[in-house]
Design a protein around this motif. Structure first.
Motif, PDB file in Angstrom:
ATOM      1  N   UNK A 134     -60.738 -99.679  -2.120  1.00  0.00           N
ATOM      2  CA  UNK A 134     -60.351-100.283  -3.402  1.00  0.00           C
ATOM      3  C   UNK A 134     -59.807 -99.217  -4.347  1.00  0.00           C
ATOM      4  N   UNK A 135     -58.864 -99.622  -5.176  1.00  0.00           N
ATOM      5  CA  UNK A 135     -58.338 -98.705  -6.199  1.00  0.00           C
ATOM      6  C   UNK A 135     -58.571 -99.333  -7.567  1.00  0.00           C
ATOM      7  N   UNK A 136     -59.704 -99.031  -8.172  1.00  0.00           N
ATOM      8  CA  UNK A 136     -60.033 -99.719  -9.428  1.00  0.00           C
ATOM      9  C   UNK A 136     -59.204 -99.291 -10.641  1.00  0.00           C
ATOM     10  N   UNK A 137     -58.522 -98.127 -10.571  1.00  0.00           N
ATOM     11  CA  UNK A 137     -57.786 -97.656 -11.762  1.00  0.00           C
ATOM     12  C   UNK A 137     -56.667 -98.635 -12.117  1.00  0.00           C
ATOM     13  N   UNK A 138     -56.579 -98.964 -13.380  1.00  0.00           N
ATOM     14  CA  UNK A 138     -55.565 -99.940 -13.810  1.00  0.00           C
ATOM     15  C   UNK A 138     -54.149 -99.407 -13.591  1.00  0.00           C
TER      16      UNK A 138
ATOM     17  N   UNK B 290     -54.588-103.319  -5.693  1.00  0.00           N
ATOM     18  CA  UNK B 290     -56.054-103.329  -5.845  1.00  0.00           C
ATOM     19  C   UNK B 290     -56.760-102.693  -4.659  1.00  0.00           C
ATOM     20  N   UNK B 291     -56.205-102.915  -3.444  1.00  0.00           N
ATOM     21  CA  UNK B 291     -56.901-102.358  -2.286  1.00  0.00           C
ATOM     22  C   UNK B 291     -55.961-102.230  -1.099  1.00  0.00           C
ATOM     23  N   UNK B 292     -56.383-101.366  -0.167  1.00  0.00           N
ATOM     24  CA  UNK B 292     -55.615-101.158   1.068  1.00  0.00           C
ATOM     25  C   UNK B 292     -56.548-101.440   2.237  1.00  0.00           C
ATOM     26  N   UNK B 293     -56.087-102.248   3.171  1.00  0.00           N
ATOM     27  CA  UNK B 293     -56.897-102.551   4.349  1.00  0.00           C
ATOM     28  C   UNK B 293     -56.213-102.017   5.596  1.00  0.00           C
ATOM     29  N   UNK B 294     -56.995-101.355   6.424  1.00  0.00           N
ATOM     30  CA  UNK B 294     -56.481-100.810   7.697  1.00  0.00           C
ATOM     31  C   UNK B 294     -57.172-101.563   8.831  1.00  0.00           C
ATOM     32  N   UNK B 295     -56.373-102.290   9.602  1.00  0.00           N
ATOM     33  CA  UNK B 295     -56.933-103.294  10.519  1.00  0.00           C
ATOM     34  C   UNK B 295     -57.663-102.729  11.720  1.00  0.00           C
ATOM     35  N   UNK B 296     -57.298-101.518  12.136  1.00  0.00           N
ATOM     36  CA  UNK B 296     -57.948-100.963  13.342  1.00  0.00           C
ATOM     37  C   UNK B 296     -59.459-100.841  13.165  1.00  0.00           C
TER      38      UNK B 296
ATOM     39  N   UNK C 241     -61.702 -95.700  -4.589  1.00  0.00           N
ATOM     40  CA  UNK C 241     -61.051 -94.423  -4.859  1.00  0.00           C
ATOM     41  C   UNK C 241     -61.133 -94.171  -6.367  1.00  0.00           C
ATOM     42  N   UNK C 242     -62.034 -93.276  -6.762  1.00  0.00           N
ATOM     43  CA  UNK C 242     -62.185 -92.957  -8.194  1.00  0.00           C
ATOM     44  C   UNK C 242     -61.613 -91.560  -8.422  1.00  0.00           C
ATOM     45  N   UNK C 243     -60.436 -91.512  -8.989  1.00  0.00           N
ATOM     46  CA  UNK C 243     -59.727 -90.242  -9.222  1.00  0.00           C
ATOM     47  C   UNK C 243     -59.691 -89.384  -7.958  1.00  0.00           C
TER      48      UNK C 243
ATOM     49  N   UNK D 178     -51.380-101.002   7.968  1.00  0.00           N
ATOM     50  CA  UNK D 178     -52.165-101.163   6.741  1.00  0.00           C
ATOM     51  C   UNK D 178     -51.491-102.191   5.830  1.00  0.00           C
ATOM     52  N   UNK D 179     -52.269-102.743   4.923  1.00  0.00           N
ATOM     53  CA  UNK D 179     -51.712-103.681   3.948  1.00  0.00           C
ATOM     54  C   UNK D 179     -52.183-103.313   2.547  1.00  0.00           C
ATOM     55  N   UNK D 180     -51.214-103.202   1.643  1.00  0.00           N
ATOM     56  CA  UNK D 180     -51.506-102.994   0.222  1.00  0.00           C
ATOM     57  C   UNK D 180     -51.503-104.370  -0.452  1.00  0.00           C
ATOM     58  N   UNK D 181     -52.470-104.635  -1.316  1.00  0.00           N
ATOM     59  CA  UNK D 181     -52.539-105.928  -2.011  1.00  0.00           C
ATOM     60  C   UNK D 181     -52.129-105.767  -3.474  1.00  0.00           C
ATOM     61  N   UNK D 182     -51.068-106.492  -3.829  1.00  0.00           N
ATOM     62  CA  UNK D 182     -50.591-106.511  -5.212  1.00  0.00           C
ATOM     63  C   UNK D 182     -50.841-107.902  -5.804  1.00  0.00           C
ATOM     64  N   UNK D 183     -51.772-108.040  -6.728  1.00  0.00           N
ATOM     65  CA  UNK D 183     -52.006-109.363  -7.319  1.00  0.00           C
ATOM     66  C   UNK D 183     -50.803-109.828  -8.146  1.00  0.00           C
ATOM     67  N   UNK D 184     -50.523-111.144  -8.097  1.00  0.00           N
ATOM     68  CA  UNK D 184     -49.415-111.704  -8.874  1.00  0.00           C
ATOM     69  C   UNK D 184     -49.786-113.098  -9.377  1.00  0.00           C
ATOM     70  N   UNK D 185     -49.016-113.559 -10.367  1.00  0.00           N
ATOM     71  CA  UNK D 185     -49.230-114.942 -10.814  1.00  0.00           C
ATOM     72  C   UNK D 185     -48.303-115.890 -10.064  1.00  0.00           C
TER      73      UNK D 185
END
Ligand SMILES: O=c1ccn([C@@H]2O[C@H](COP(=O)(O)OP(=O)(O)O[C@H]3O[C@@H]([C@H](O)CO)[C@H](O)[C@H]3O)[C@@H](O)[C@H]2O)c(=O)[nH]1
Length: 375
Positions: free
Chosen positions: A263-267, A272-278, A80-82, A290-297
């Protein structure tokens, strides 16, 4: 039928791989041809059990009808770019959509990319890999923000192998992976593992630290798949890992997005990305998950972080591991390698072959010990 590749497999089945609909044939013609082909092979007893890979939902019904082992799935991914959805990995379509170009063929796309690419003398980092292939603008659009979110590091601080996983294409192939065989287990991974465990009569205990039970278990060989630094009590200090927080949502609508992963490359976008399982399962339902992925330490270690100093630290732990012939270290965390699932499975099978006649863990006492550890 030059478009069909037929291979008999170990289970006396047949694999039919058709990554794309053959030119000039309709879906129903393809389906009918395959049905005839497989029926013929069964009738001639050339195969006992058909296993079929194909790519359309219609074919899923067919594969289920003949008890296929897997459903077919070609991983498509967009970025997804803008607000504009374009294929990722970058391909000719990405360039045409993003820049309003009309690049007709591979040569045109290659020339366009070459005019943007910035030569890098020695490609060392994840920034070098991308900038030298597609130039700084595309690097910033697709890689810089995404990577900073994903790893908490700038691409210039990461080994080149990280972004080198993602190819750049001059054709219009919009699949994430180009493997001929791409499939999901017919009833999902949970069921697949349940079947394997039931079949081998393997008992699994979860929610326990292996340290709490390991002293009470007799074994010839222990297979350890946890973090290698943890095994050795972090004696040289902790190895860094990256984790993810998954935000799962079930939505009262049939579809959320047009492909499995966006994917959502914008900082500025925190995930970072959304996955839709169907899209992966071929399931038909009025709602969607759907699942949103939030990176963490923080959190469970998912990714080893590929950079020189981490590799140097791992090597010290690896030396300790080499002095433990009673323990087999396997998997992403125990070998500190950024492996994909197929590579992890390959590593496990290769290790098993090497073990030869050595008995795996003998854990007859495990249930009692597990119970006492909990109480
Ligand atoms: O849009 C993007 C995509 C990637 N990067 C950078 O490349 C790194 C590697 O990407 P990827 O291989 O996609 O990362 P990951 O291991 O998390 O992906 C796995 O998940 C699935 C699938 O992609 C799910 O949608 C697949 O099996 C695996 O590859 C990434 O960390 C970034 O640094 C980027 O910058 N922008």
């Amino acid at each position: 039928m030059p478009w069909v590749q037929v291979r008999t497999c170990e289970a006396s089945g047949v694999v039919v791989a058709i990554p794309r609909l053959p030119v000039g044939l309709s879906e129903s013609e393809v389906t009918a041809t395959l049905q005839t082909l497989i029926a013929g092979l069964l009738a001639q007893r050339k195969i006992e059990r058909p296993v079929l890979w194909y790519y359309t939902p219609m074919m899923l019904l067919f594969t289920r009808g003949i008890e296929a082992a897997a459903v077919v799935y070609d991983m498509d991914e967009l970025a997804d770019v803008d607000g504009k959805l374009v294929p990722m990995p970058i391909n000719r379509t990405t360039l045409n959509l993003l820049y309003g170009l009309d690049l007709h063929d591979d040569d045109a796309a290659e020339a366009w990319l070459a005019s943007r690419a910035e030569p890098v003398e020695v490609v060392k980092t994840s920034e070098d890999v991308v900038v030298s292939a597609v130039g700084r603008e595309l690097y910033e659009t697709f890689f810089q923000g995404y990577t900073r979110k994903q790893w908490g590091l700038d691409p210039s601080e990461l080994d080149k192998s990280v972004t080198a996983r993602v190819p750049t294409r001059t054709n219009t192939d919009d699949r994430y992976f180009t493997d001929i065989f791409q499939a999901m287990p017919l009833e999902g991974y949970t069921r697949m593992f349940e079947r394997m465990l039931d079949h081998e009569n393997i008992r699994v205990e979860t929610g326990l630290d292996y340290r709490d039970i390991v002293d009470g278990v007799s074994f010839d060989k222990l297979v350890y798949t946890g973090p290698i630094d943890e095994f050795f009590d972090h004696c040289y200090g902790p190895l860094p890992y990256r984790s993810l927080r998954f935000q799962h949502e079930t939505l009262d609508r049939p579809w959320f997005q047009s492909v499995a992963t966006v994917n959502s490359p914008a900082e500025a976008t925190p995930y970072t990305r959304v996955t839709e399982y169907k899209h992966l399962t071929g399931q038909s339902h009025p709602m969607t998950s759907v699942t949103f992925e939030y990176p963490t330490s923080e959190g469970d270690p998912y990714y080893p972080i590929p950079r020189a100093e981490n590799q140097a630290l791992f090597k010290r732990y690896e030396k300790l591991a080499q002095a433990r012939p009673d323990v087999i270290f396997s998997g992403r965390l125990a070998t500190y390698r950024y492996y994909n699932m197929d590579q992890v499975v390959g590593q496990a099978l290769a290790t098993y072959r090497k073990m030869d006649r050595i008995q795996p863990v003998i854990a007859t006492e495990l249930p009692d010990i597990a119970a006492s550890a909990r109480s």
